[in-house]
Design a protein around this motif. Structure first.
Motif, PDB file in Angstrom:
ATOM      1  N   LEU A 231      82.214 -15.045  -3.956  1.00  0.00           N
ATOM      2  CA  LEU A 231      81.269 -15.548  -4.625  1.00  0.00           C
ATOM      3  C   LEU A 231      80.026 -14.985  -4.517  1.00  0.00           C
ATOM      4  CD1 LEU A 231      82.306 -19.417  -4.728  1.00  0.00           C
ATOM      5  CD2 LEU A 231      81.914 -18.058  -6.766  1.00  0.00           C
ATOM      6  N   LEU A 232      79.703 -15.047  -3.359  1.00  0.00           N
ATOM      7  CA  LEU A 232      78.257 -14.321  -2.750  1.00  0.00           C
ATOM      8  C   LEU A 232      78.167 -13.007  -3.291  1.00  0.00           C
ATOM      9  CD1 LEU A 232      75.588 -14.646  -1.120  1.00  0.00           C
ATOM     10  CD2 LEU A 232      77.070 -13.684   1.016  1.00  0.00           C
ATOM     11  N   THR A 233      79.422 -12.156  -2.971  1.00  0.00           N
ATOM     12  CA  THR A 233      78.982 -10.693  -3.530  1.00  0.00           C
ATOM     13  C   THR A 233      78.836 -10.687  -5.075  1.00  0.00           C
ATOM     14  OG1 THR A 233      80.723 -10.124  -2.061  1.00  0.00           O
ATOM     15  CG2 THR A 233      80.256  -8.587  -4.010  1.00  0.00           C
ATOM     16  N   GLY A 234      79.602 -11.780  -5.920  1.00  0.00           N
ATOM     17  CA  GLY A 234      79.209 -11.662  -7.210  1.00  0.00           C
ATOM     18  C   GLY A 234      77.854 -12.080  -7.712  1.00  0.00           C
ATOM     19  N   VAL A 235      77.264 -12.847  -6.885  1.00  0.00           N
ATOM     20  CA  VAL A 235      75.756 -13.420  -7.204  1.00  0.00           C
ATOM     21  C   VAL A 235      75.047 -12.247  -6.819  1.00  0.00           C
ATOM     22  CG1 VAL A 235      74.166 -14.864  -6.356  1.00  0.00           C
ATOM     23  CG2 VAL A 235      76.319 -15.663  -6.941  1.00  0.00           C
ATOM     24  N   LYS A 236      75.187 -11.588  -5.735  1.00  0.00           N
ATOM     25  CA  LYS A 236      74.425 -10.304  -5.272  1.00  0.00           C
ATOM     26  C   LYS A 236      74.466  -9.253  -6.348  1.00  0.00           C
ATOM     27  CE  LYS A 236      74.137  -9.146  -1.295  1.00  0.00           C
ATOM     28  NZ  LYS A 236      74.468  -8.546   0.362  1.00  0.00           N
ATOM     29  N   MET A 237      75.736  -9.022  -6.860  1.00  0.00           N
ATOM     30  CA  MET A 237      75.916  -7.929  -8.007  1.00  0.00           C
ATOM     31  C   MET A 237      75.114  -8.274  -9.038  1.00  0.00           C
ATOM     32  SD  MET A 237      79.431  -6.334  -9.568  1.00  0.00           S
ATOM     33  CE  MET A 237      79.988  -5.762  -7.757  1.00  0.00           C
ATOM     34  N   TRP A 238      75.072  -9.412  -9.617  1.00  0.00           N
ATOM     35  CA  TRP A 238      74.554  -9.995 -10.687  1.00  0.00           C
ATOM     36  C   TRP A 238      72.918  -9.719 -10.581  1.00  0.00           C
ATOM     37  CZ3 TRP A 238      76.211 -12.099 -15.725  1.00  0.00           C
ATOM     38  CH2 TRP A 238      75.124 -12.577 -16.305  1.00  0.00           C
ATOM     39  N   ALA A 239      72.551 -10.133  -9.259  1.00  0.00           N
ATOM     40  CA  ALA A 239      70.884 -10.093  -9.103  1.00  0.00           C
ATOM     41  C   ALA A 239      70.508  -8.651  -9.125  1.00  0.00           C
ATOM     42  CB  ALA A 239      70.704 -10.916  -7.793  1.00  0.00           C
ATOM     43  N   ALA A 240      71.355  -7.683  -8.634  1.00  0.00           N
ATOM     44  CA  ALA A 240      71.194  -6.206  -8.354  1.00  0.00           C
ATOM     45  C   ALA A 240      71.302  -5.236  -9.454  1.00  0.00           C
ATOM     46  CB  ALA A 240      71.949  -5.537  -7.351  1.00  0.00           C
ATOM     47  N   ALA A 241      72.130  -5.957 -10.650  1.00  0.00           N
ATOM     48  CA  ALA A 241      72.475  -5.244 -12.007  1.00  0.00           C
ATOM     49  C   ALA A 241      71.148  -4.879 -12.500  1.00  0.00           C
ATOM     50  CB  ALA A 241      73.384  -5.965 -12.850  1.00  0.00           C
ATOM     51  N   GLY A 242      71.231  -3.463 -12.993  1.00  0.00           N
ATOM     52  CA  GLY A 242      70.280  -2.671 -13.732  1.00  0.00           C
ATOM     53  C   GLY A 242      69.152  -2.324 -13.000  1.00  0.00           C
ATOM     54  N   LYS A 243      69.218  -2.427 -11.438  1.00  0.00           N
ATOM     55  CA  LYS A 243      68.174  -2.012 -10.693  1.00  0.00           C
ATOM     56  C   LYS A 243      68.639  -0.848  -9.947  1.00  0.00           C
ATOM     57  CE  LYS A 243      66.509  -6.441  -9.510  1.00  0.00           C
ATOM     58  NZ  LYS A 243      66.245  -7.578  -8.556  1.00  0.00           N
ATOM     59  N   GLU A 244      67.981   0.206 -10.029  1.00  0.00           N
ATOM     60  CA  GLU A 244      68.291   1.768  -9.133  1.00  0.00           C
ATOM     61  C   GLU A 244      68.240   1.288  -7.687  1.00  0.00           C
ATOM     62  OE1 GLU A 244      69.363   4.574  -9.892  1.00  0.00           O
ATOM     63  OE2 GLU A 244      69.470   4.113 -11.901  1.00  0.00           O
TER      64      GLU A 244
ATOM     65  N   PRO B 231      78.211  -3.931 -14.827  1.00  0.00           N
ATOM     66  CA  PRO B 231      77.961  -4.394 -13.495  1.00  0.00           C
ATOM     67  C   PRO B 231      77.890  -6.053 -13.867  1.00  0.00           C
ATOM     68  CG  PRO B 231      76.503  -2.521 -13.754  1.00  0.00           C
ATOM     69  CD  PRO B 231      77.053  -2.886 -15.109  1.00  0.00           C
ATOM     70  N   TYR B 232      77.259  -6.531 -14.876  1.00  0.00           N
ATOM     71  CA  TYR B 232      77.203  -8.141 -15.005  1.00  0.00           C
ATOM     72  C   TYR B 232      78.613  -8.644 -15.345  1.00  0.00           C
ATOM     73  CZ  TYR B 232      71.988  -7.551 -15.873  1.00  0.00           C
ATOM     74  OH  TYR B 232      70.829  -7.267 -15.592  1.00  0.00           O
ATOM     75  N   GLY B 233      79.350  -7.906 -15.864  1.00  0.00           N
ATOM     76  CA  GLY B 233      80.937  -8.284 -16.150  1.00  0.00           C
ATOM     77  C   GLY B 233      81.479  -8.399 -14.817  1.00  0.00           C
ATOM     78  N   LEU B 234      81.398  -7.354 -14.141  1.00  0.00           N
ATOM     79  CA  LEU B 234      82.074  -7.287 -12.925  1.00  0.00           C
ATOM     80  C   LEU B 234      81.658  -8.474 -11.904  1.00  0.00           C
ATOM     81  CD1 LEU B 234      81.925  -3.365 -11.998  1.00  0.00           C
ATOM     82  CD2 LEU B 234      83.939  -4.996 -13.018  1.00  0.00           C
TER      83      LEU B 234
END
Length: 319
Positions: A152-165, A266-269
């Motif tokens: 759950l935490l990883t998914g939230v962090k991945m969403w927040a980081a999506a689109g950022k280099e 990345p949002y889907g993942l």
């Protein structure tokens, strides 16, 4: 650890992996270091998927013969769901590899060698982590809740980081290597380490190899708990992981020029990881059939890929 696999099945799987790696090392590298074409990468990618699906069919047949058709179907669906999850997460990993190769300007002819070692390291790492996870789950059921919360935490962090280099300059591993190792200014062919002026020096290819190894560790930590939400059988977990990783090198060259077209993936993942994490946390209350989990993963990944193609990423105007 309970598993459907007999010693003969483990041996057959090990032999198949060895043969697959030899074929990859010998045939794909035929002609030495070279630029892998899109056609070549497509052929290998299709081949790896075909091998993975054929193994799933064999697993279905074996399980059906031993436990009946219904149980054989369930086990095969667990394998297929795990394979799809790992393959989808591997795509995100490929984008990280591409960013590393671009940042360090790795010559295209040398990328194969780094990826070969990356795949071998990923397979060995997954073997160790999967068996460790299976032992822990067999002894401590509550580990499932830890895995679920982590996903759950990883998914939230991945969403927040999506689109950022990612900021590689701030990477602690890279900063440590620059501060403690003698690095060469440029590449020295396909060498990782050279001796110059009496000193051992490490080439940029070595730096990239280390960063890919670190990425493999992070990738494994993210993905292995996800497959344990689908099945606790170490054989199904390991085989689905390994077959997803085996095609990683070919898939890199296939997707290298298409990374920008899947900008929403990345949002889907992230959604997939949140879904699996929630499923794991509720495992003792709500039991979702494997077919539902497979359908959800396919729908989420398919939707983000389709949206990526329908809504291309806008290029940033030059300043």
């Amino acid at each position: 650890m309970e598993t459907i696999a007999s010693p003969l099945m483990w041996t057959a799987f090990g032999g198949l992996v060895v043969l697959a790696l030899l074929a990859d090392l010998v045939l794909m590298r035929h002609g030495g270091a070279h630029r892998v074409t899109f056609k070549e990468a497509l052929g290998w990618s299709v081949g790896w998927v075909a091998v993975a699906l054929a193994f799933g069919g064999w697993l279905w047949w074996i399980a059906a013969q031993r436990y009946g058709d219904a149980e054989g179907q369930r086990i095969a669906l667990e394998y297929l769901t795990g394979y799809l999850i790992e393959k989808s997460l591997a795509v995100d990993n490929i984008f990280v590899f591409l960013m590393l190769f671009t940042y360090f300007a790795v010559p295209e002819q040398q990328r194969q060698k780094v990826l070969v070692l990356g795949v071998l390291g990923a397979i060995l790492l997954r073997g160790v982590m999967i068996f460790a996870g299976a032992v822990l789950l067999a002894k401590f059921h509550w580990i499932l809740y830890v895995f679920g919360a982590f996903l759950l935490l990883t998914g939230v962090k991945m969403w927040a980081a999506a689109g950022k280099e990612p900021d590689l300059e701030a990477n602690p591993v890279l900063r440590w290597m620059r501060g403690h190792l003698n690095l060469t200014e440029g590449y020295r062919g396909d060498a990782f380490v050279v001796r110059e002026s009496g000193l051992r020096r490490y080439t940029p290819l070595f730096v990239v190899m280390v960063l890919i190894a670190v990425t493999d560790v992070i990738f494994a930590v993210d993905s292995i708990p996800a497959i344990f939400a689908i099945t606790k059988d170490p054989f199904v977990v390991l085989t689905s992981n390994v077959f997803a990783v085996l095609g990683l090198r070919a898939m890199f060259f296939l997707l290298a020029g298409l990374a920008d077209r899947f900008h929403l993936l990345p949002y889907g993942l992230a959604v997939v990881l949140v879904f699996i994490g929630a499923k794991m946390l509720a495992i003792d209350v709500i039991h979702l059939p494997v077919m539902v989990s497979l359908g959800a993963v396919v729908a989420i990944i398919g939707a983000t890929v389709a949206l990526s193609l329908l809504r291309p990423q806008r290029s940033t105007p030059a300043a």
